[in-house]
Write an enzyme that holds these catalytic residues in place. Structure first.
Site: not given
Ligand code: NDP
Length: 447
Positions: A129, A169
């Site tokens: 990672k 991510d």
């Molecule tokens: P994105 O950046 O596309 O979206 C993240 C979302 O979560 C945004 O809406 C963001 O809001 C919100 N967010 C982030 N930090 C916080 C916080 N501290 N409190 C509240 N909301 C928050 O990321 P992904 O959708 O790709 O990833 C989301 C999760 O899924 C992560 O934990 C990631 O590790 C996991 N994941 C992702 C994969 C992938 O293929 N993308 C694969 C496996 C796991 P804002 O825009 O305001 O920051």
């Protein structure tokens, strides 16, 4: 469940001493060690070989300076990371996260979890990672590009299609992968599958964008079916509004559920009529704006500041898809009190240990992240296969494989939990199933 095994307690203590102030990493290791108690008690080879001591130490940690110039001509400096945790079953594989909260402890926790997740997919991928404390919020496209180019100018020497294959991510999507890939290609003069999540015209795989959210729903569908339930007519709350949340909403809706809430880090929306995903995609994927804008499309919906309140909305199924530790004990209790019977994790380590205790105490179904969200990396693995054979598969082909993989993951977690006398504990099942394959490979390879 508590960690009581003397041998494993000793390992946990050493991890905490050797990696001070990395609480997320300690938490991720402890969760796995708790699950491994019956495994080491049954088979002494896992103690005699010292394989668990080896497993908790990353093979390699890379930390580097990322200097870049902002739109005002001013130098900015961020810190870059790549933790190459384990290569026992394949090249290191895992995403890059750009977020101001990123530090070594977050990358280590994510890299450690990735080992077991990748093992569960049945594909040959080790765990890694990376990322940076860079905050892309409010940055121009040019600033994002210059940052990505600087980041790759150091990272390129440590990665490669048979060595380490990063992906996206949090805050690393198609745009960022494009800039990173372009810089890698320019420096090395090679066009290879060194990153996944690439654009469809230059080596990407169909279904990769949807894979984590869809895969989460496929895993959950299998878990529900094994317990006499389904998504049909269920009310679902999903946190986040990024890649995982959007495609989880799409698939859950397709499977007959009504998704009523989404959030970003500022606040959450509640639409009792069901989320209008077209509006959300426009706001988030096209305009890159805040979720609050949803009210411009649906003034009858509600917006609330802060994210925690989202877990007080009554629902049958909760799919956390934002970030780590987003459901704490109090939120888990609110979910249970309002009749939620299933929590399945899209975000990595969505639930605190106390929240997980609440799920088990209330006989809720719990799908742990390393199994439930493995669809993203599984399709990344399929992207690597397509790149190696220089072919592109159809959407249906990849989606079909994803469905099969998620079913296999569920069946494997279910079977291992039963084998070790913990029927229905898919967290233990996932940790044990992921562990055995990696540990046996490490023992065989002598490192
Ligand atoms: P994105 O950046 O596309 O979206 C993240 C979302 O979560 C945004 O809406 C963001 O809001 C919100 N967010 C982030 N930090 C916080 C916080 N501290 N409190 C509240 N909301 C928050 O990321 P992904 O959708 O790709 O990833 C989301 C999760 O899924 C992560 O934990 C990631 O590790 C996991 N994941 C992702 C994969 C992938 O293929 N993308 C694969 C496996 C796991 P804002 O825009 O305001 O920051």
């Amino acid at each position: 469940m508590k960690l009581t095994n003397e041998y494993l307690l000793g390992i946990q203590k050493k991890v905490e001493e050797k990696n001070p102030a990395e609480s997320e990493f300690h938490q991720a290791v402890k969760e796995v060690l708790i699950s491994l108690q019956p495994v080491v008690e049954k088979d002494p080879k896992y103690i005699e070989s010292g394989v668990i001591e080896r497993l908790v130490e990353p093979e390699r940690v890379i930390m580097f300076r990322v200097p870049w110039v902002d739109d005002n001509g001013k130098w900015q400096v961020n810190r870059g990371f790549r933790v190459q945790f384990n290569s026992a079953i394949g090249p290191y594989k895992g995403g890059l996260r750009f977020h101001p909260s990123v530090y070594l402890g977050i990358i280590k926790f994510l890299g450690f979890e990735q080992i077991f997740k990748n093992s569960l997919t049945t594909l040959p991928m080790g765990g890694g990672k990376g990322g940076s404390d860079f905050d892309p919020k409010g940055k121009s496209d040019g600033e994002i590009m210059r940052f990505c180019q600087s980041f790759m100018t150091e990272l390129y020497r440590h990665i490669g299609p048979d060595t380490d294959v990063p992906a996206g991510d949090i805050n690393v999507g198609g745009r960022e992968i494009g800039y990173l890939f372009g810089q890698y290609k320019r420096i090395t003069n090679t066009f290879t599958g060194v990153l996944t999540g690439k654009g469809l015209q230059w080596g990407g795989s169909l279904t990769r964008t949807e894979a984590t959210g869809y895969g989460l729903c496929y895993f959950t569908e299998n878990m529900l079916a094994a317990n006499g339930k389904s998504f049909k007519d269920q009310t679902v709350v999903i946190s986040g509004s990024g890649n995982v949340a959007i495609y989880a909403t799409e698939k859950a809706t397709e499977l007959g559920a009504k998704v009523v809430a989404l959030c970003d880090s500022n606040g959450y929306i509640y639409d009792k009529n069901g989320i209008d995903l077209k509006a959300v995609k426009q706001i988030k994927e096209v305009e890159r704006k805040r979720i609050k804008e949803y009210l411009n499309y649906h003034p009858e919906a509600e917006y609330h500041d802060g994210c925690k309140g989202i877990w007080t909305i009554p629902c049958d199924i909760a799919l956390p898809c934002a970030t780590q530790n987003e459901i704490d004990e109090q939120s888990a209790q609110a979910l249970a009190k309002n009749g939620c019977y299933c929590v399945s994790e899209g975000s990595n380590m969505s639930s605190t240990p106390a929240a997980i205790e609440v799920y088990f105490a209330n006989n809720m179904l719990y799908g742990p992240a390393k199994a439930a969200n493995a669809g993203g990396v599984a399709v990344s693995g399929l992207e690597m296969s397509q790149n190696s054979e220089r072919l592109s598969w159809t959407f249906e082909e990849v989606d079909g494989k994803l469905k099969d993989i998620m079913k296999d993951i569920f069946d494997n977690c279910d079977a291992r939990a039963k084998e070790y006398g913990m029927e229905g504990n898919y967290m233990a099942g996932a940790n044990i199933a992921g562990f055995i394959k990696v540990a046996d490979s490490m023992i065989a390879q002598g490192n």
